[in-house]
Scaffold this motif. Structure first.
Motif, PDB file in Angstrom:
ATOM      1  N   SER A   1       0.823  -1.213   0.000  1.00 53.73           N
ATOM      2  CA  SER A   1       0.000   0.000   0.000  1.00 53.73           C
ATOM      3  C   SER A   1       0.855   1.260   0.000  1.00 53.73           C
ATOM      4  O   SER A   1       0.398   2.330  -0.403  1.00 53.73           O
ATOM      5  CB  SER A   1      -0.917  -0.002   1.228  1.00 53.73           C
ATOM      6  N   ALA A   2       2.111   1.118   0.441  1.00 49.58           N
ATOM      7  CA  ALA A   2       3.018   2.274   0.470  1.00 49.58           C
ATOM      8  C   ALA A   2       3.668   2.532  -0.882  1.00 49.58           C
ATOM      9  O   ALA A   2       4.353   3.547  -1.060  1.00 49.58           O
ATOM     10  CB  ALA A   2       4.085   2.065   1.534  1.00 49.58           C
ATOM     11  N   GLY A   3       3.478   1.620  -1.831  1.00 47.33           N
ATOM     12  CA  GLY A   3       4.081   1.796  -3.144  1.00 47.33           C
ATOM     13  C   GLY A   3       4.872   0.579  -3.573  1.00 47.33           C
ATOM     14  O   GLY A   3       4.728  -0.515  -3.005  1.00 47.33           O
ATOM     15  N   THR A   4       5.713   0.765  -4.575  1.00 45.50           N
ATOM     16  CA  THR A   4       6.519  -0.320  -5.139  1.00 45.50           C
ATOM     17  C   THR A   4       7.991  -0.069  -4.850  1.00 45.50           C
ATOM     18  O   THR A   4       8.504   1.024  -5.109  1.00 45.50           O
ATOM     19  CB  THR A   4       6.309  -0.437  -6.658  1.00 45.50           C
ATOM     20  N   LYS A   5       8.659  -1.075  -4.309  1.00 48.22           N
ATOM     21  CA  LYS A   5      10.088  -0.986  -4.025  1.00 48.22           C
ATOM     22  C   LYS A   5      10.843  -1.974  -4.899  1.00 48.22           C
ATOM     23  O   LYS A   5      10.418  -3.116  -5.068  1.00 48.22           O
ATOM     24  CB  LYS A   5      10.377  -1.293  -2.554  1.00 48.22           C
ATOM     25  N   THR A   6      11.954  -1.523  -5.429  1.00 43.01           N
ATOM     26  CA  THR A   6      12.826  -2.389  -6.209  1.00 43.01           C
ATOM     27  C   THR A   6      14.051  -2.714  -5.368  1.00 43.01           C
ATOM     28  O   THR A   6      14.684  -1.826  -4.800  1.00 43.01           O
ATOM     29  CB  THR A   6      13.241  -1.708  -7.520  1.00 43.01           C
ATOM     30  N   ILE A   7      14.386  -4.017  -5.287  1.00 43.42           N
ATOM     31  CA  ILE A   7      15.352  -4.510  -4.299  1.00 43.42           C
ATOM     32  C   ILE A   7      16.440  -5.312  -5.007  1.00 43.42           C
ATOM     33  O   ILE A   7      16.140  -6.159  -5.854  1.00 43.42           O
ATOM     34  CB  ILE A   7      14.622  -5.401  -3.270  1.00 43.42           C
ATOM     35  N   PRO A   8      17.700  -5.067  -4.685  1.00 48.95           N
ATOM     36  CA  PRO A   8      18.784  -5.854  -5.296  1.00 48.95           C
ATOM     37  C   PRO A   8      18.672  -7.332  -4.941  1.00 48.95           C
ATOM     38  O   PRO A   8      18.204  -7.710  -3.859  1.00 48.95           O
ATOM     39  CB  PRO A   8      20.056  -5.246  -4.694  1.00 48.95           C
ATOM     40  N   ALA A   9      19.124  -8.170  -5.854  1.00 49.28           N
ATOM     41  CA  ALA A   9      19.217  -9.612  -5.630  1.00 49.28           C
ATOM     42  C   ALA A   9      20.502 -10.108  -6.271  1.00 49.28           C
ATOM     43  O   ALA A   9      20.993  -9.518  -7.238  1.00 49.28           O
ATOM     44  CB  ALA A   9      18.015 -10.339  -6.210  1.00 49.28           C
ATOM     45  N   GLN A  10      21.046 -11.182  -5.744  1.00 44.41           N
ATOM     46  CA  GLN A  10      22.324 -11.701  -6.246  1.00 44.41           C
ATOM     47  C   GLN A  10      22.344 -13.208  -6.090  1.00 44.41           C
ATOM     48  O   GLN A  10      21.954 -13.738  -5.050  1.00 44.41           O
ATOM     49  CB  GLN A  10      23.493 -11.061  -5.486  1.00 44.41           C
ATOM     50  N   ILE A  11      22.823 -13.887  -7.125  1.00 50.26           N
ATOM     51  CA  ILE A  11      22.850 -15.351  -7.126  1.00 50.26           C
ATOM     52  C   ILE A  11      24.215 -15.843  -6.663  1.00 50.26           C
ATOM     53  O   ILE A  11      25.250 -15.388  -7.143  1.00 50.26           O
ATOM     54  CB  ILE A  11      22.518 -15.902  -8.523  1.00 50.26           C
ATOM     55  N   GLU A  12      24.202 -16.769  -5.723  1.00 47.37           N
ATOM     56  CA  GLU A  12      25.403 -17.450  -5.249  1.00 47.37           C
ATOM     57  C   GLU A  12      25.474 -18.817  -5.913  1.00 47.37           C
ATOM     58  O   GLU A  12      24.599 -19.665  -5.717  1.00 47.37           O
ATOM     59  CB  GLU A  12      25.366 -17.624  -3.726  1.00 47.37           C
ATOM     60  N   ASN A  13      26.494 -19.036  -6.716  1.00 46.88           N
ATOM     61  CA  ASN A  13      26.698 -20.330  -7.360  1.00 46.88           C
ATOM     62  C   ASN A  13      27.496 -21.239  -6.433  1.00 46.88           C
ATOM     63  O   ASN A  13      28.575 -20.880  -5.968  1.00 46.88           O
ATOM     64  CB  ASN A  13      27.442 -20.151  -8.689  1.00 46.88           C
ATOM     65  N   ARG A  14      26.955 -22.434  -6.155  1.00 49.14           N
ATOM     66  CA  ARG A  14      27.599 -23.350  -5.222  1.00 49.14           C
ATOM     67  C   ARG A  14      27.896 -24.673  -5.908  1.00 49.14           C
ATOM     68  O   ARG A  14      27.105 -25.170  -6.713  1.00 49.14           O
ATOM     69  CB  ARG A  14      26.708 -23.595  -4.004  1.00 49.14           C
ATOM     70  N   LYS A  15      29.040 -25.251  -5.564  1.00 44.72           N
ATOM     71  CA  LYS A  15      29.400 -26.565  -6.083  1.00 44.72           C
ATOM     72  C   LYS A  15      28.707 -27.646  -5.275  1.00 44.72           C
ATOM     73  O   LYS A  15      28.678 -27.592  -4.049  1.00 44.72           O
ATOM     74  CB  LYS A  15      30.918 -26.766  -6.026  1.00 44.72           C
ATOM     75  N   ASN A  16      28.151 -28.615  -5.957  1.00 45.59           N
ATOM     76  CA  ASN A  16      27.537 -29.799  -5.320  1.00 45.59           C
ATOM     77  C   ASN A  16      26.391 -29.436  -4.387  1.00 45.59           C
ATOM     78  O   ASN A  16      26.104 -30.147  -3.421  1.00 45.59           O
ATOM     79  CB  ASN A  16      28.601 -30.601  -4.546  1.00 45.59           C
ATOM     80  N   ALA A  17      25.744 -28.312  -4.639  1.00 43.71           N
ATOM     81  CA  ALA A  17      24.587 -27.902  -3.840  1.00 43.71           C
ATOM     82  C   ALA A  17      23.757 -26.924  -4.665  1.00 43.71           C
ATOM     83  O   ALA A  17      24.246 -26.323  -5.624  1.00 43.71           O
ATOM     84  CB  ALA A  17      25.029 -27.253  -2.535  1.00 43.71           C
ATOM     85  N   ALA A  18      22.494 -26.785  -4.281  1.00 46.38           N
ATOM     86  CA  ALA A  18      21.609 -25.873  -4.997  1.00 46.38           C
ATOM     87  C   ALA A  18      22.097 -24.438  -4.848  1.00 46.38           C
ATOM     88  O   ALA A  18      22.556 -24.026  -3.771  1.00 46.38           O
ATOM     89  CB  ALA A  18      20.184 -26.003  -4.456  1.00 46.38           C
ATOM     90  N   ASN A  19      22.016 -23.675  -5.937  1.00 45.64           N
ATOM     91  CA  ASN A  19      22.387 -22.270  -5.869  1.00 45.64           C
ATOM     92  C   ASN A  19      21.393 -21.509  -5.003  1.00 45.64           C
ATOM     93  O   ASN A  19      20.268 -21.949  -4.760  1.00 45.64           O
ATOM     94  CB  ASN A  19      22.439 -21.661  -7.263  1.00 45.64           C
ATOM     95  N   ARG A  20      21.823 -20.359  -4.520  1.00 41.98           N
ATOM     96  CA  ARG A  20      20.986 -19.523  -3.680  1.00 41.98           C
ATOM     97  C   ARG A  20      20.810 -18.149  -4.297  1.00 41.98           C
ATOM     98  O   ARG A  20      21.745 -17.612  -4.894  1.00 41.98           O
ATOM     99  CB  ARG A  20      21.615 -19.353  -2.289  1.00 41.98           C
ATOM    100  N   LEU A  21      19.643 -17.593  -4.130  1.00 42.17           N
ATOM    101  CA  LEU A  21      19.399 -16.205  -4.485  1.00 42.17           C
ATOM    102  C   LEU A  21      19.295 -15.424  -3.178  1.00 42.17           C
ATOM    103  O   LEU A  21      18.454 -15.722  -2.326  1.00 42.17           O
ATOM    104  CB  LEU A  21      18.122 -16.063  -5.313  1.00 42.17           C
ATOM    105  N   TRP A  22      20.158 -14.423  -3.029  1.00 39.59           N
ATOM    106  CA  TRP A  22      20.243 -13.634  -1.801  1.00 39.59           C
ATOM    107  C   TRP A  22      19.640 -12.252  -2.011  1.00 39.59           C
ATOM    108  O   TRP A  22      19.765 -11.662  -3.090  1.00 39.59           O
ATOM    109  CB  TRP A  22      21.690 -13.459  -1.368  1.00 39.59           C
ATOM    110  N   PHE A  23      19.016 -11.735  -0.972  1.00 44.65           N
ATOM    111  CA  PHE A  23      18.538 -10.359  -0.981  1.00 44.65           C
ATOM    112  C   PHE A  23      18.441  -9.886   0.466  1.00 44.65           C
ATOM    113  O   PHE A  23      18.513 -10.685   1.412  1.00 44.65           O
ATOM    114  CB  PHE A  23      17.191 -10.230  -1.702  1.00 44.65           C
ATOM    115  N   ILE A  24      18.301  -8.580   0.647  1.00 42.03           N
ATOM    116  CA  ILE A  24      18.154  -7.990   1.975  1.00 42.03           C
ATOM    117  C   ILE A  24      16.827  -7.250   1.998  1.00 42.03           C
ATOM    118  O   ILE A  24      16.705  -6.169   1.414  1.00 42.03           O
ATOM    119  CB  ILE A  24      19.323  -7.043   2.303  1.00 42.03           C
ATOM    120  N   PRO A  25      15.793  -7.828   2.623  1.00 43.50           N
ATOM    121  CA  PRO A  25      14.502  -7.150   2.682  1.00 43.50           C
ATOM    122  C   PRO A  25      14.643  -5.793   3.368  1.00 43.50           C
ATOM    123  O   PRO A  25      15.132  -5.717   4.504  1.00 43.50           O
ATOM    124  CB  PRO A  25      13.634  -8.102   3.523  1.00 43.50           C
ATOM    125  N   PRO A  26      14.252  -4.730   2.714  1.00 40.46           N
ATOM    126  CA  PRO A  26      14.469  -3.401   3.306  1.00 40.46           C
ATOM    127  C   PRO A  26      13.566  -3.158   4.510  1.00 40.46           C
ATOM    128  O   PRO A  26      12.417  -3.612   4.559  1.00 40.46           O
ATOM    129  CB  PRO A  26      14.134  -2.448   2.158  1.00 40.46           C
TER     130      PRO A  26
END
Length: 402
Positions: free
Chosen positions: A50-75
Motif C-alpha cells: 500500500s506504500a508503493g513499489t520498491k525495487t530490491i537488489p538480488a544476487q545469485i550465489e553459485n555453489r558446487k555440489n549444492a543448490a544455488n541460492r538467491l540472496w537479498f536484503i529485505p528493506p
C-alpha cells in the motif's frame, strides 16, 4: 536505491518470506533455486504494498555440489510472525553502493560504495622497526572500519605484537610429535600465512573473497604446512543511508595439509580472534557476552556472541566489534577468552579439552561480524537468531501453464 528501472522486465516468479519468532531488520535472506537455475543471472526483486513499489537488489550465489541460492536484503523491518512477497524480475539494473573488492597490491579492500569495510592483508606486512622482524605477518584483517570511518582493530600493538587485527590461529599444538605454536609467532615454531587467492565476486547484495592460508610448522628439519585453511569472507550490503553497523561473515575450512593430524591439547586461548583498536585499554574498553557477562566475569563464558567496544580517549565516541558464533561450530557455544586487561577476545574450543583436526575430520567454523558505531547493538541477539536459524522462504516460478 535503483537508479534505472525497466518497467517491461518480465516477472519469472515470486518469493514468500516468513519471519519466525524474531524480527528481521535489513538482514540477508536467501531462497534455494531449482537445479535448472534461473534463465538469466541478472535479476532483481520488486515488492508491492500500500506504500508503493520498491525495487530490491538480488544476487545469485553459485555453489558446487549444492543448490544455488538467491540472496537479498529485505528493506526495513519485517516484524515477527509475518510474511512478505517479492516478485523476481529479469533485467539489467543499476544499483547504487554495490559491494566491491579492490586490490591495492598488498591487500584486498572490501567496500560498500565508496566506504571502506575491511582490508584482508595477503602480502607479508613487515613489523615496525622497533619490533622483532618475526612479528611480520600476512593472512589477517586490518584495518576494520565502522560506517562512520572509525578503526576498531589494531596491528602490531606494542604490548602483544602478534595480536594483529582479526586472525585465526592455535597456540598449544602437537604436529608429528613436536610442540608447535601458530599464535605466538615470535617463538618461531609456526605461523599462519597467505597462500593464494581462490576466487572473488562483487555485486549489489554482497562481495565475497575466498582465500587459502597455510598454518606452517617450523619445528622440523624444514618447514611443513600442517593445515590448509580456506577463508570465505562475505561483506553484506547495508543499503540504508546511515547504517549503524557493517556486517560480514567468515567461513573457515581448516583441513590437514598431509596425512599428519594436528593435535590440539586443552589450552585457554586460540581460535578466531580480534584485537581491539589502538588506545583501547582496561579503563576504556568493555565486553558483553550473550549471557550478559562482562570483562569481570565473562572469561570462558560459553556465549553465542561476544561484543567488544572501546574508545581511545574519554572525549571520543564509542565504537566496537561483535563476533557471532554459528550453532554448527565445534563445541558450540564455544568458550570466549576475554583478556583481563588487553582489548582482545577469541572464541576458543580448546578451553574445553583436547581435540584434533585429522584428514578425515576437518574443522569448519562459521562466524558473523558486526562492526558498529556506539556501544553494543541492542538488536545483536535478534541478528544471531536469524543467522543461526534463517527465516523461511519459498520460491514459486512462473511456468508456461500458469
Amino acid at each position: 536505491m535503483l537508479s534505472a528501472i525497466h518497467a517491461a522486465d518480465p516477472t519469472i516468479g515470486q518469493i514468500t518470506l516468513k519471519s519466525g519468532k524474531h524480527a528481521i531488520t535489513d538482514e540477508p535472506v536467501f531462497v534455494l533455486l531449482p537445479e535448472t537455475g534461473l534463465p538469466d543471472a541478472n535479476v532483481y526483486l520488486v515488492e508491492k504494498s500500500s506504500a508503493g513499489t520498491k525495487t530490491i537488489p538480488a544476487q545469485i550465489e553459485n555453489r558446487k555440489n549444492a543448490a544455488n541460492r538467491l540472496w537479498f536484503i529485505p528493506p526495513g523491518k519485517t516484524t515477527a510472525d509475518t510474511s512478505r512477497v517479492f516478485e523476481i524480475k529479469i533485467g539489467q539494473t543499476t544499483f547504487e553502493n554495490d559491494v566491491s573488492i579492490k586490490d591495492s597490491g598488498e591487500a584486498f579492500q572490501m567496500c560498500i560504495g565508496n566506504r571502506r569495510v575491511l582490508n584482508y592483508n595477503y602480502k607479508h606486512r613487515a613489523a615496525p622497526k622497533l619490533l622483532h622482524p618475526l612479528y611480520g605477518r600476512s593472512a589477517h584483517i586490518h584495518p576494520i572500519w565502522t560506517p562512520s570511518g572509525k578503526i576498531v582493530s589494531d596491528e602490531f600493538p606494542p604490548d602483544h605484537a602478534h595480536q594483529s587485527g582479526q586472525f585465526l590461529a592455535y597456540t598449544n599444538c602437537l604436529f608429528e610429535g613436536r610442540v608447535t605454536n601458530f599464535w605466538e609467532i615470535k617463538s618461531n615454531k609456526g605461523r599462519v600465512r597467505f597462500h593464494k587467492l581462490v576466487s572473488q565476486q562483487s555485486g549489489p547484495v554482497f562481495a565475497e573473497l575466498k582465500v587459502k592460508q597455510e598454518h606452517v610448522d617450523l619445528t622440523g628439519s624444514e618447514e611443513k604446512a600442517a593445515l590448509l585453511e580456506t577463508w570465505t569472507i562475505r561483506v553484506w550490503n547495508q543499503t540504508v543511508k546511515q547504517p549503524k553497523f557493517w556486517m560480514y561473515d567468515i567461513t573457515s575450512e581448516a583441513r590437514c595439509a598431509s596425512e599428519s593430524p594436528l593435535l590440539l591439547p586443552k589450552y585457554h586461548y586460540g581460535g578466531m580472534a580480534i584485537r581491539g583498536g589502538r588506545g583501547w585499554d582496561k579503563n576504556n574498553c568493555r565486553f558483553l557476552t550473550s549471557n550478559g557477562k562482562t570483562r569481570k566475569d565473562g572469561n570462558h563464558d560459553r556465549a553465542h556472541w561476544c561484543d567488544i567496544y572501546g574508545r581511545p580517549t574519554a572525549e571520543t565516541p564509542w565504537s566496537g566489534f561483535t563476533i557471532l558464533s554459528h550453532r554448527t561450530n565445534f563445541r558450540h557455544p564455544e568458550p570466549v577468552r576475554i583478556h583481563p586487561s588487553m582489548p582482545y577476545m577469541v572464541f576458543t574450543p580448546s578451553a574445553l579439552g583436547d581435540w584434533k583436526i585429522t584428514p578425515e575430520q576437518p574443522n569448519i567454523s562459521r562466524y558473523r561480524f558486526l562492526v558498529h558505531d556506539g556501544p553494543t547493538l541492542p538488536e545483536t541477539e535478534q541478528i544471531w537468531q536469524n543467522y543461526a536459524d534463517p527465516p523461511q522462504t519459498t520460491l514459486q516460478l512462473v511456468t508456461e501453464n500458469n
